[in-house]
Scaffold this motif. Structure first.
Motif, PDB file in Angstrom:
ATOM      1  N   ARG A  70      -0.383   0.435   4.517  1.00 53.85           N
ATOM      2  CA  ARG A  70      -0.096   1.199   3.322  1.00 53.85           C
ATOM      3  C   ARG A  70       0.213   0.285   2.146  1.00 53.85           C
ATOM      4  N   ALA A  71       0.942  -0.750   2.431  1.00 58.57           N
ATOM      5  CA  ALA A  71       1.300  -1.710   1.353  1.00 58.57           C
ATOM      6  C   ALA A  71       0.036  -2.328   0.762  1.00 58.57           C
ATOM      7  N   ASN A  72      -0.908  -2.659   1.637  1.00 54.13           N
ATOM      8  CA  ASN A  72      -2.174  -3.239   1.161  1.00 54.13           C
ATOM      9  C   ASN A  72      -2.940  -2.249   0.303  1.00 54.13           C
ATOM     10  N   LYS A  73      -2.993  -1.042   0.734  1.00 53.56           N
ATOM     11  CA  LYS A  73      -3.706  -0.015  -0.017  1.00 53.56           C
ATOM     12  C   LYS A  73      -3.124   0.125  -1.408  1.00 53.56           C
ATOM     13  N   LYS A  74      -1.790   0.162  -1.474  1.00 56.89           N
ATOM     14  CA  LYS A  74      -1.121   0.314  -2.764  1.00 56.89           C
ATOM     15  C   LYS A  74      -1.427  -0.852  -3.684  1.00 56.89           C
ATOM     16  N   ARG A  75      -1.377  -2.043  -3.101  1.00 56.66           N
ATOM     17  CA  ARG A  75      -1.654  -3.240  -3.895  1.00 56.66           C
ATOM     18  C   ARG A  75      -3.057  -3.144  -4.491  1.00 56.66           C
TER      19      ARG A  75
END
Lengths: 215, 543
Positions: free
Chosen positions: B524-529
């Motif tokens: 999820r963190a990657n997607k947000k980034r």
């Protein structure tokens, strides 16, 4: 339409009969007193996206070869067809309308194109309940019987009788020539009434052999 | 008529009687005038002599001149009928009261003397006497010989009978004597028959014995044989009859009555409910003229059944048996088609039935049979000569018909193209396109080429393979069978493409469920980034 009035025939003794008038054939555009002719084909919701997908395949033959104006009325969800001035034949409009209608029923474009190319092709529609009143499970089973596993029964009928069949829930549409439609319809009806597929196949084989022999 | 004339007429009549008597029997066969005249005169005399005894006769004398035979007979009949009935009454009376006979006898001693004379005459056959009685007795015999003028003979007999009665009433009861009926004989025979049947022996009175003797002797008139035998056996008979008379006294009268009212059926019918007496009567009537047999039989039955009798009995019993067998329903064996229901239980077992057997009888298995079989088997095995069933090859005369296969897959050509092809075929047969079978043939030829290539590679020392033609074709991830077979019957999961061709990925691929919490967070963190980065980029662009 201009009609050359023939001068009165009141002078028989002096003048011979005047020459017969020669009329050119009416153009499609000039029919119905020079007004334009329309056709409107409504689009069912489940054919909306296929229409969008195949729009160019539909549009090109209609506009280029049939010389009929065609457009999609998004608001009214209808396909409208209109004659042009250089439409050669009035029947073109009707043919195009039939073609579009066939597509709306569920037929593929290459199959529906045959309507444009051949005159003697027709579309016949009937419902399962016309043949036999079936309810619930029986209806589902009848539909399954009609199509067969992976559609093989339907394809078998199509290939042997040179027709195209669309089974839409309880409605069945058959596209083909008159005799072929009859054969396909008989097979489908026997399937609805409950005969096993093998029996239908054997009959189809006989029929197709006969049809092939004819030519 | 003048009495003298009557007397002379009687004399002439007597003369005529003599004349008649003296004529030989054959002379009666031819009708003669003088004979008839004589007879007429004689009958006239007899008629007039009987006249006083007959109260009711309308004629004084017999009228013969100019009268027909029938008419004369009628006149005689008229006189004799009432006379007969009166005589019968007299006889009955004497039967009831035998003592009167003795009275009469006593009264008529002269009659007794006459009777003796009669007896004498009987013993000496055919002696001619001037006595009227003798004449009458002789006349009896003569009359028997007569054939032509029966009515006169009968009438004379009757008259004689009546005369005898009038003179010897005690002696002759059976006055109604003619050729058929002799009552004395009848009675005696009946009694004998009953004696035979019942076997009774009784005493009898002298008077009756005397009477019976006379009767038997009188019967001897007709049958001389009887008389010779009769005297010895008469006593025995008489004793038997005595008993019967004691028992069946009452029946005598009935006999008389029955005799009076005798009918045809009594004599000549075979009714089973006839009484024995009637049977005896009938027998008596039938055997009247040859009545000697009865006497003889009766005599011999007393000793024991004679041979003839035995034979007759046997015959009779046989006849009865056969008749009975014919009348009864047949035995089941002679009845034709008989089902089990129509005959007795187990009756077919007793009869020796003979029918055709359609099946050969089962062979009896003996040691020899088995030994022979085993030898045969051994020889066959050694030779290898087995009777195996050969499959009969059916020679196909014609080529197998081409069976059109139903294409069960979606047709690749559009409907328009199908019709186009059809049209082209119709119009231009030369440009016939490949049919379904042709495609199959093409495929088959391809396969064979590949096979040949492989075989060549194996078999040739110096093998140079053909140049490979690169054919680019897109491999779709479709079940393998679908591509190789046009009409797939079964669905296979085997795919055309290898898994690494389907997916080319790096690292450790994990399923959703397998991901840990930390990994999910990282994702999820990657997607947000990334999103943020893109958003910043767009903002940068706009600006």
């Amino acid at each position: 339409m201009e009609i050359e009035t023939v001068p009165s025939e009141s002078k028989p003794e002096s003048n011979p009969l005047p020459p017969k008038p020669k009329f050119e054939p009416l153009k499609a555009h000039e029919m119905s007193d020079g007004r334009v002719q329309f056709r409107k084909v409504s689009v069912p919701p489940h054919r909306y996206s296929p229409l969008k997908k195949y729009w160019m395949d539909i549009y090109t033959p209609v506009y280029e070869q049939m010389k009929i104006d065609i457009r999609m009325n998004l608001k009214a969800r209808k396909v409208e067809l209109k004659t042009r001035q250089d439409t050669p034949d009035i029947s073109n409009l009707q043919k195009c309308a039939d073609f579009v209608q066939a597509f709306m029923l569920g037929f593929d474009v290459p199959d529906a194109i045959a309507l444009l190319r051949l005159d003697e092709l027709y579309v016949e529609s009937f419902e399962i309940k016309d043949v036999k009143t079936l309810r619930g499970e029986h209806l589902s089973r009848a539909i399954g019987r009609l199509s067969g596993k992976g559609g093989k029964t339907k394809f078998a009928i199509e290939n042997s009788t040179k027709t195209r069949i669309v089974i839409a829930d309880t409605k069945i549409h058959i596209l083909g020539s008159f005799a072929n439609i009859k054969i396909a319809r008989d097979s489908l009806c026997s399937l609805i009434l409950g005969s096993p597929a093998g029996k239908v196949y054997s009959k189809l084989r006989q029929v197709s052999a006969r049809l092939a022999e004819r030519f | 008529m003048i009495p003298s004339a009557m007397v002379s007429s009687t004399e002439t009549a007597l003369e005529s009687l003599h004349h008649i008597k003296s004529t030989e029997p054959p002379e009666w066969l031819v009708p003669k005038q003088e004979l008839s005249q004589a007879v007429r005169a004689a009958s006239k005399l007899l008629f007039s002599s009987l006249k006083p005894y007959c109260p009711k006769s309308p004629f004084d004398q017999l009228l013969t001149e100019g009268f027909d035979v029938e008419q004369i007979w009628q006149q005689i009949d008229l006189q004799s009928q009432p006379l007969l009935s009166s005589l019968r009454r007299e006889v009955k009376k004497f039967e009831k009261h035998p003592e009167e006979i003795s009275k009469l006898k006593d009264g008529g001693v002269g009659g007794g003397e006459k009777k003796k004379k009669v007896l004498e005459q009987i013993e000496t056959d055919n002696v001619v006497n001037d006595d009227e009685d003798d004449d009458d007795m002789d006349m009896d015999e003569d009359d028997d010989d007569e054939e032509e003028e029966d009515e006169e003979g009968e009438e004379e007999e009757k008259e004689r009978g009546t005369e005898e009665e009038s003179e010897n009433e005690g002696e002759e009861k059976g006055g109604i004597e003619d050729k058929f009926l002799k009552i004395k004989e009848l009675q005696e025979y009946l009694e004998e028959d009953e004696a035979r049947e019942f076997g009774l022996k009784k005493k009898k009175t002298k008077a009756e014995s005397k009477k019976e003797e006379e009767d038997t002797e009188e019967e001897g008139d007709d049958d001389d044989e009887d008389e010779n035998e009769g005297s010895e056996d008469d006593d025995d008979e008489a004793e038997e009859e005595e008993d019967e008379l004691g028992l069946f006294d009452g029946n005598d009268e009935e006999d008389e009555d029955d005799l009076e009212n005798a009918r045809y059926e009594d004599f000549f019918s075979r009714k089973k409910n006839k009484s024995s007496k009637e049977k005896a009567k009938s027998r008596d009537m039938l055997e009247e003229d040859s009545g000697s047999d009865d006497e003889q039989d009766v005599d011999k039955r007393k000793d024991g059944p004679s041979k003839h009798e035995k034979e007759l009995d046997k015959l009779r019993s046989k006849i009865e048996e056969m008749e009975k067998a014919n009348l009864d329903p047949k035995v089941w064996t002679m009845r034709g088609e008989v089902t089990a229901a129509q005959r007795q239980k187990n009756s077919a077992l007793e009869v020796d039935l003979d029918f055709e057997h359609n099946v050969r009888p089962a062979p009896v298995i003996t040691e020899e049979v088995t030994a022979s079989l085993e030898d045969l088997i051994k020889t066959r095995i050694s030779e290898g000569l087995f009777d195996d069933v050969q499959k009969a090859r059916t020679s196909s005369s014609k080529a197998p018909r081409e069976i059109k296969e139903l294409d069960e897959s979606k047709s690749k050509k559009g409907l328009a193209e199908v019709y186009e092809e059809e049209f082209v075929q119709k119009t231009d047969p030369a440009s016939a396109l490949l049919t379904f079978s042709d495609e199959l043939k093409k495929e088959a030829s391809m396969l064979f080429k590949k096979l040949c290539l492989k075989l060549d590679a194996l078999s040739h020392f110096h093998f140079t393979p053909k140049p490979v033609v690169e054919d680019m074709s897109i491999q779709t991830n479709v079940p393998a069978l679908a591509m190789e077979e046009i009409a797939p019957m079964a669905v296979s999961d085997a795919a055309m493409l290898a898994p690494e061709e389907v997916f080319s990925g790096k690292g450790d691929i994990k399923e959703e469920a397998e991901l840990t919490k930390a990994e999910r967070k990282r994702r999820r963190a990657n997607k947000k980034r990334k999103f943020k980065a893109e958003a910043a980029k767009r903002m940068g662009k706009k600006a």
